[in-house]
Design a protein around this motif. Structure first.
Motif, short mmCIF file in Angstrom:
data_model
loop_
_atom_site.label_atom_id
_atom_site.label_comp_id
_atom_site.label_asym_id
_atom_site.label_seq_id
_atom_site.Cartn_x
_atom_site.Cartn_y
_atom_site.Cartn_z
N PHE A 202 2.32 -6.48 18.93
CA PHE A 202 3.16 -6.26 17.75
C PHE A 202 3.01 -4.83 17.23
O PHE A 202 4.01 -4.18 16.87
N PHE A 203 1.78 -4.33 17.17
CA PHE A 203 1.56 -2.99 16.62
C PHE A 203 2.25 -1.93 17.48
O PHE A 203 2.86 -1.00 16.96
N ALA A 204 2.12 -2.08 18.80
CA ALA A 204 2.75 -1.09 19.69
C ALA A 204 4.26 -1.17 19.58
O ALA A 204 4.94 -0.12 19.53
N ALA A 217 7.92 -7.31 24.65
CA ALA A 217 6.81 -7.59 23.75
C ALA A 217 6.60 -9.09 23.54
O ALA A 217 5.47 -9.52 23.25
N LEU A 218 7.66 -9.89 23.70
CA LEU A 218 7.60 -11.32 23.38
C LEU A 218 7.50 -12.23 24.60
O LEU A 218 7.68 -13.43 24.48
N GLY A 276 10.25 -6.27 13.73
CA GLY A 276 9.94 -7.42 14.55
C GLY A 276 9.16 -8.52 13.88
O GLY A 276 8.95 -9.59 14.47
N ALA A 277 8.71 -8.31 12.64
CA ALA A 277 7.93 -9.34 11.95
C ALA A 277 8.86 -10.44 11.45
O ALA A 277 9.58 -10.25 10.48
N SER A 278 8.85 -11.58 12.13
CA SER A 278 9.69 -12.71 11.72
C SER A 278 9.12 -13.98 12.32
O SER A 278 8.37 -13.95 13.30
N ALA A 279 9.51 -15.11 11.74
CA ALA A 279 9.02 -16.40 12.23
C ALA A 279 9.52 -16.68 13.64
O ALA A 279 8.76 -17.19 14.48
#
Length: 480
Positions: A202-204, A217-218, A276-279
């Motif tokens: 997530f950070f990258a 990433a996912l 990108g921060a989401s449920a």
């Protein structure tokens, strides 16, 4: 300082081989919050979810006692602020083991001790104490006859790497190699322990969305990234980062030391600048990672070494400092309701209970009991088209009142439902019953979530109907 010897340790070897063969999922149980359930409730939650490995950030007596007899394997921690004393005095680690390990083991299945946490980024500069502290802790375990069953390591942040791209060029920071990494890896190899590493794609991704694709990433389908040095193709950032650590270890001739991922996760909520921060993304990342781990697949560099991973974290922790994301890594809300639904066991994978590829992992519980005669429960086929027909979410009157109250509290709190109309004197306060108020709150949450799959469940406390709920003259919205 006491010396340590190479252990033949058949027990450690068999334990490691068992974990490595199948891959394992554990969860970090952080407690920087003032609204969490009791440790005994947490243990029951872990058992209900089929989780048999948990990692703590201390040796809290109440937690270790609650885990006694649970058959849940536990990693405990000696915090950074104690590293100096642990490094300088064998008597300190002897006393620490006497107080924090011996009273609980073996009824509490302590399997590992994490000495410090991400020490290299500790602003108090505790790095020089790390390896001496690890050796002293190990020597204390030898003294009390526990070194054959409890391993010693320390979680590293990925910032310990000087280079991480391409993966084959992975290397540790030069100022860490001689004073820390070589002696640490030598210690881990001699004692049969794993290198603990914390990895957060997530950070990258959040820092470089122009270069890194979200699908990469996912763990979702993507064209992959080819390492120009060895031709290996990476389909996930997690694997690329993990193999960069292996490459850094190989450069020091320690690539035979196994790696354990002691933290990884994705936030379900974040600040506006936290891309990108989401449920949905959190469910995709964690759900697809679990699938990878439990199907026994390794990385491109180590394809035959399945993964040992601890997800971060069990709960959202409301007292953690920093950006919004820091308080929203949990798989569960403090009321024990899922933030999103992902499988955590092989049985969960085989049940097919989650949407493919982890992009929308929650499902409607079509087995929830439905009151009769009206309003009617939506058929399973109707649920799939609930965004184009009028549907409402209401409380299941057969659910326990405690469950209804907890779900109501969540919906009106962290869930973000509009609960103003059910306050005293407002338009939907009457009838003043738990079922009526819960129904209004559940429907508000459901409509605000655009009637998304899984947003009307609340662990069986709610279900969908196709006729407008009848609670006095209150009008239930069908959208916001």
């Amino acid at each position: 300082m006491a010396t340590f010897t190479i252990l033949p340790s058949l027990l450690i070897l068999l334990s490691f081989l068992s974990v490595a063969y199948s891959g394992s999922i554990g969860i970090n149980y952080g407690r920087i919050a003032n609204n969490l359930p009791s440790p005994s409730q947490v243990v029951q939650l872990l058992k209900t979810q089929g989780v048999n490995r948990v990692k703590l950030y201390d040796t809290d007596s109440t937690v270790l006692t609650a885990l006694s007899g649970s058959n849940i394997s536990v990693t405990v921690a000696l915090p950074n602020e104690q590293l100096s004393d642990a490094a300088s005095k064998q008597s300190f680690t002897d006393s620490w083991a006497q107080s924090n390990i011996l009273p609980y083991y073996p009824k509490t299945l302590i399997e590992s001790i994490a000495v410090g946490n991400e020490v290299f980024v500790d602003p108090k500069n505790t790095t020089p104490f790390l390896v001496p502290a690890m050796k002293n802790v190990y020597s204390s375990l030898v003294k009390y006859g526990l070194a054959s069953s409890i391993t010693v390591s320390s979680p590293l942040a990925l910032t310990a790497l000087q280079n991480s791209y391409p993966s084959s060029s992975g290397s540790f920071k030069t100022d860490l190699i001689e004073p820390v990494m070589k002696p640490m890896l030598s210690f881990l190899k001699q004692t049969g322990s794993s290198l603990m590493v914390n990895i957060y794609p997530f950070f990258a991704y959040a820092a470089d969305t122009d270069t890194i694709s979200l699908d990469y990433a996912l763990f979702r389908d993507n064209k992959g990234v080819t390492d120009p040095n060895n031709g290996l193709v990476y389909k996930s950032l997690f694997e690329a980062q993990m193999d960069a650590v292996y490459a850094a270890m190989k450069a020091l001739n320690f690539d035979d030391v196994p790696i354990e991922i002691t933290e990884t996760g994705w936030p379900s909520k974040g600040d506006e600048n936290e891309a990108g921060a989401s449920a949905d993304n959190a469910a995709a990342y964690n759900g697809n990672l679990v699938r990878k781990v439990l199907t026994g697949r390794g990385t491109p560099l180590k394809p035959n070494e399945p993964l040992n991973v601890y997800l971060f974290a069990l709960f959202n922790e409301n007292q953690k400092p920093g950006p919004i994301s820091e308080r929203n890594y949990g798989l569960f809300y403090p009321n024990q309701q899922k933030v999103y639904d992902i499988p955590l066991t092989k049985e969960g994978l085989n049940s097919g209970s989650t949407v493919n590829n982890g992009s929308k992992s929650q499902v409607v519980n079509t087995q929830s009991p439905s009151p009769s005669p009206s309003p009617p429960l939506v058929n399973a086929s109707d649920v799939e088209t609930s965004k184009v027909v009028n549907t409402w979410c209401v409380a299941n009157e057969k659910a326990p009142r405690k469950k209804l109250q907890a779900a109501l509290d969540y919906a009106c709190g962290e869930g973000g439902a509009d609960c103003h109309p059910i306050q005293p004197g407002a338009t939907c306060y009457n009838p003043a019953s738990l079922e009526a108020h819960a129904s209004y709150a559940f429907n508000s949450y459901y409509q605000k979530k655009a009637r998304g799959t899984g947003t009307c469940d609340f662990n069986g406390a709610a279900y969908l109907v196709t006729q407008h709920p009848k609670y006095g003259s209150c009008k239930f919205p069908t959208g916001y």
